[in-house]
Design an enzyme around this catalytic site. Structure first.
Site, PDB file in Angstrom:
ATOM      1  N   ARG A 153       0.803  -1.236   0.000  1.00 67.53           N
ATOM      2  CA  ARG A 153       0.000   0.000   0.000  1.00 67.53           C
ATOM      3  C   ARG A 153       0.830   1.278   0.000  1.00 67.53           C
ATOM      4  O   ARG A 153       0.299   2.365  -0.183  1.00 67.53           O
ATOM      5  CB  ARG A 153      -0.965  -0.007   1.200  1.00 67.53           C
ATOM      6  N   ASP A 196       8.037  -1.960  11.006  1.00 69.80           N
ATOM      7  CA  ASP A 196       7.272  -0.815  10.493  1.00 69.80           C
ATOM      8  C   ASP A 196       6.502  -0.088  11.596  1.00 69.80           C
ATOM      9  O   ASP A 196       5.595   0.684  11.309  1.00 69.80           O
ATOM     10  CB  ASP A 196       6.317  -1.272   9.381  1.00 69.80           C
ATOM     11  N   ASN A 229      -4.756  -5.527  19.140  1.00 76.75           N
ATOM     12  CA  ASN A 229      -3.378  -5.998  19.239  1.00 76.75           C
ATOM     13  C   ASN A 229      -2.411  -5.021  18.564  1.00 76.75           C
ATOM     14  O   ASN A 229      -2.539  -4.745  17.381  1.00 76.75           O
ATOM     15  CB  ASN A 229      -3.317  -7.379  18.560  1.00 76.75           C
ATOM     16  N   ARG A 286      41.323  46.957 -16.187  1.00 71.26           N
ATOM     17  CA  ARG A 286      40.237  47.527 -16.998  1.00 71.26           C
ATOM     18  C   ARG A 286      40.778  48.539 -18.003  1.00 71.26           C
ATOM     19  O   ARG A 286      41.832  49.134 -17.804  1.00 71.26           O
ATOM     20  CB  ARG A 286      39.181  48.143 -16.091  1.00 71.26           C
TER      21      ARG A 286
HETATM   22  C1  UD1 Z   1      -0.735  -8.019  12.662  1.00 66.57           C
HETATM   23  C2  UD1 Z   1      -1.482  -8.865  13.693  1.00 66.57           C
HETATM   24  C3  UD1 Z   1      -2.702  -8.084  14.183  1.00 66.57           C
HETATM   25  C4  UD1 Z   1      -2.248  -6.767  14.770  1.00 66.57           C
HETATM   26  C5  UD1 Z   1      -1.418  -5.985  13.746  1.00 66.57           C
HETATM   27  C6  UD1 Z   1      -0.802  -4.791  14.422  1.00 66.57           C
HETATM   28  C7  UD1 Z   1      -1.153 -11.152  12.966  1.00 66.57           C
HETATM   29  C8  UD1 Z   1      -1.755 -12.344  12.335  1.00 66.57           C
HETATM   30  N1  UD1 Z   1      -1.914 -10.086  13.079  1.00 66.57           N
HETATM   31  O1  UD1 Z   1      -1.611  -7.866  11.563  1.00 66.57           O
HETATM   32  O2  UD1 Z   1      -3.364  -8.817  15.188  1.00 66.57           O
HETATM   33  O3  UD1 Z   1      -3.377  -6.007  15.165  1.00 66.57           O
HETATM   34  O4  UD1 Z   1      -0.338  -6.790  13.242  1.00 66.57           O
HETATM   35  O5  UD1 Z   1      -0.133  -3.997  13.468  1.00 66.57           O
HETATM   36  O6  UD1 Z   1      -0.009 -11.200  13.386  1.00 66.57           O
HETATM   37  N2  UD1 Z   1       5.601  -9.951   8.290  1.00 66.57           N
HETATM   38  C9  UD1 Z   1       6.643 -10.784   7.941  1.00 66.57           C
HETATM   39  N3  UD1 Z   1       6.371 -11.951   7.308  1.00 66.57           N
HETATM   40  C10 UD1 Z   1       5.116 -12.331   7.003  1.00 66.57           C
HETATM   41  C11 UD1 Z   1       4.049 -11.481   7.373  1.00 66.57           C
HETATM   42  C12 UD1 Z   1       4.339 -10.310   8.015  1.00 66.57           C
HETATM   43  O7  UD1 Z   1       7.809 -10.482   8.200  1.00 66.57           O
HETATM   44  O8  UD1 Z   1       4.954 -13.399   6.453  1.00 66.57           O
HETATM   45  C13 UD1 Z   1       5.903  -8.712   8.982  1.00 66.57           C
HETATM   46  C14 UD1 Z   1       5.459  -7.503   8.193  1.00 66.57           C
HETATM   47  O9  UD1 Z   1       6.491  -7.047   7.329  1.00 66.57           O
HETATM   48  C15 UD1 Z   1       5.170  -6.513   9.286  1.00 66.57           C
HETATM   49  C16 UD1 Z   1       4.701  -7.365  10.462  1.00 66.57           C
HETATM   50  O10 UD1 Z   1       5.180  -8.673  10.173  1.00 66.57           O
HETATM   51  O11 UD1 Z   1       6.331  -5.824   9.686  1.00 66.57           O
HETATM   52  C17 UD1 Z   1       3.188  -7.386  10.610  1.00 66.57           C
HETATM   53  O12 UD1 Z   1       2.625  -7.944   9.463  1.00 66.57           O
HETATM   54  P1  UD1 Z   1       1.289  -7.404   8.818  1.00 66.57           P
HETATM   55  O13 UD1 Z   1       1.028  -8.132   7.565  1.00 66.57           O
HETATM   56  O14 UD1 Z   1       1.330  -5.929   8.773  1.00 66.57           O
HETATM   57  O15 UD1 Z   1       0.252  -7.888   9.914  1.00 66.57           O
HETATM   58  P2  UD1 Z   1      -1.183  -7.289  10.116  1.00 66.57           P
HETATM   59  O16 UD1 Z   1      -2.116  -7.900   9.161  1.00 66.57           O
HETATM   60  O17 UD1 Z   1      -1.108  -5.832  10.203  1.00 66.57           O
HETATM   61 MG    MG Z   2       0.297  -4.329   9.558  1.00 67.73          MG
END
Ligand code: UD1
Ligand code: MG
Length: 466
Positions: A23, A113, A180, A451
């Protein structure tokens, strides 16, 4: 409180940073986007370094080479080839901890992040975790609009039962306002055991880290949550508008701390100061000033409106007037610059130097008390002390192939509208008459004039009109 606590030797840190951040609509991974003058992951690495004696494990995936190149030895790395979810990411991170054979009893999980968490808040979380003997202690927050965050489901006794992802929540669960923050302290042993039984049977087909909570509870473990006082502390950067909010918060914190240290901001909201900038007490900063990079300003300076400094060192008592731009330069004590001066890289102004309006400098050293007060270009030059450079002086430093040097020795006087064709040296105390084009060295103490002598043709104008 920050900085007073001793780094914990009983704590490992895993930082999740494998996601691209679609995004952001960017060709750069989101954790390398800058706010407050630094990539956002730097703030998370700083937190890890303040809390734990161990080098944090950064889970990387997208753009891993760029991330490694930036973070260097500040992290150990765990590669997550495919982004199969936060639970899977923590598995990869934990594997590095156990492979290296000395995993600490507790592990703090942060997100690359989420840059605005305060050190004090994380100490509270860690202290609560240790006090309670929980398997996990979550940093949560209360939001008016819980949006896409995971919902915290508590039981009658206030213990956390589980976390439900927004996409998997029932209508009733979706109405819960405690969410969370994505930051946790785990008992390492309990975490390793729970990760082994994670599944990806959910709305997104991912391994959710949040599912370990229910696994702990079912196994008889305790789970708590500490609610962050300020929800901004768990703000994650997912879009450019999130990034702008982070920038604004970092600016506010930075300017607030500078004000507490004795700096005056005439209009704090209209001033941009990178988190990396330092300013001494009793300096006054006007609105529409931008201070970036390693800029370090002394005491009792005045930085007038519209000044832009990047990587500039400024001594005490310096006045930088309206509209001045300077980069990679040094300005020593008592100097005065501008309005509308342009100091390009490699400029070094000694004590009490005066650079006036519409003067451009580049790779130029001015010794103490030298002046170039109006409309000049001084490049590749060494200017001695108390030299006076008249209006409209130009160092002709470029012959189309090479950059050549101009030297003006102490006390020399350069008349207005002079071109100094480099390489050339004006000796100590020499004078150059106004309007000269100087192509040869001028010996110390002499006068150089090039000059054309003035001619007068009497009554020329009336004759011309006839
Ligand atoms: C996650 C939480 C959610 C919480 C939110 C807070 C889970 C399932 N959900 O959701 O409960 O409210 O964060 O911001 O954990 N990342 C990886 N590898 C992956 C997936 C993610 O390294 O396979 C990293 C992302 O780069 C990021 C962080 O993990 O830095 C969070 O991942 P993101 O996909 O943003 O999780 P959310 O859906 O926001
Ligand atoms: Mg997130």
């Amino acid at each position: 409180m920050s900085g007073e606590r001793v780094k914990s030797v009983a704590l490992d840190v895993i930082i999740l940073a494998a996601g691209l951040g679609t995004r952001m609509k960017s060709s750069t991974i989101k954790i390398l986007h800058e706010a407050g003058g630094r990539p956002i992951v730097d703030y998370v690495l700083d937190l890890a370094a303040a809390l734990s004696a161990a080098t944090p494990v950064l889970v990387i995936g997208h753009q891993r080479e760029a991330v490694k190149a930036h973070c260097g030895t500040r992290a150990r790395y765990a590669v997550q080839e495919e982004q199969l979810g936060t639970g899977h990411a923590v598995m990869m991170g934990a594997a590095v901890l156990t492979a290296q054979g000395h995993a600490a009893p507790d592990v703090l999980v942060l997100s690359g992040d989420v840059p605005l968490t305060r050190e004090d808040t994380l100490w509270e979380l860690i202290d609560e975790h240790r006090r309670s003997g929980n398997s996990a202690t979550i940093l949560s927050m209360r939001l008016e609009e819980p949006a896409m965050y995971g919902r915290i489901i508590r039981d009658g006794s206030g213990q956390v039962l589980r976390i439900v992802e927004a996409r998997d929540a029932s209508a009733e669960e979706a109405g819960i306002h405690e969410v969370n923050g994505g930051i946790y302290v785990f008992s390492t042993e309990a975490l390793l055991e729970a990760l082994a039984s994670l599944s990806s049977e959910n709305a997104q087909g991912e391994y959710y880290l949040t599912d370990v909570i229910e696994i702990f509870r079912k196994g008889g473990g305790a789970v708590g949550a500490v609610i962050a006082r300020d929800p901004v502390e768990t703000l994650g950067v997912n879009s450019r508008s999130d990034l702008a909010m982070v920038e604004q918060e970092l600016q506010q914190r930075k300017i607030q701390s500078l004000m507490e240290a004795g700096v005056t901001f005439r209009n704090p909201e209209a001033t941009l100061v990178d988190t990396t900038v330092e300013i001494g007490r009793d300096t006054v900063v006007y609105p529409f000033v931008t201070l970036e990079g390693s800029t370090n300003i002394g005491e009792r300076c005045v930085i007038e409106p519209g000044v832009h400094l990047r990587d500039v060192t400024v001594g005490n008592g310096v006045v930088i007037k309206t509209g001045t731009v300077a980069e990679d330069s040094v300005i020593e004590a008592g100097a005065s610059v501008g309005p509308c001066a342009h100091l390009r890289p490699g400029t070094h102004l000694g004590p009490d130097v005066k650079i006036g309006n519409f003067v451009e400098t580049k790779k130029a050293t001015f010794q103490s008390g030298a002046k170039a007060s109006h409309l000049s270009y001084i490049g590749d030059a060494e200017i001695g002390s108390n030299v006076n450079i008249g209006a409209g002086t130009i160092t002709c430093n470029y012959d189309g192939v090479r950059k050549n040097k101009t030297t003006i020795e102490d006390g020399a006087f350069i008349g207005s509208d002079t071109q100094l064709i480099a390489p050339v040296t004006i000796g100590r105390g020499a004078y150059v008459g106004a309007g000269s084009t100087i192509t040869k060295d001028v010996p110390a103490g002499s006068l150089a004039l090039s000059r054309v002598p003035q001619k007068i043709i009497k009554d020329w104008a009336p004759r011309q009109k006839k």
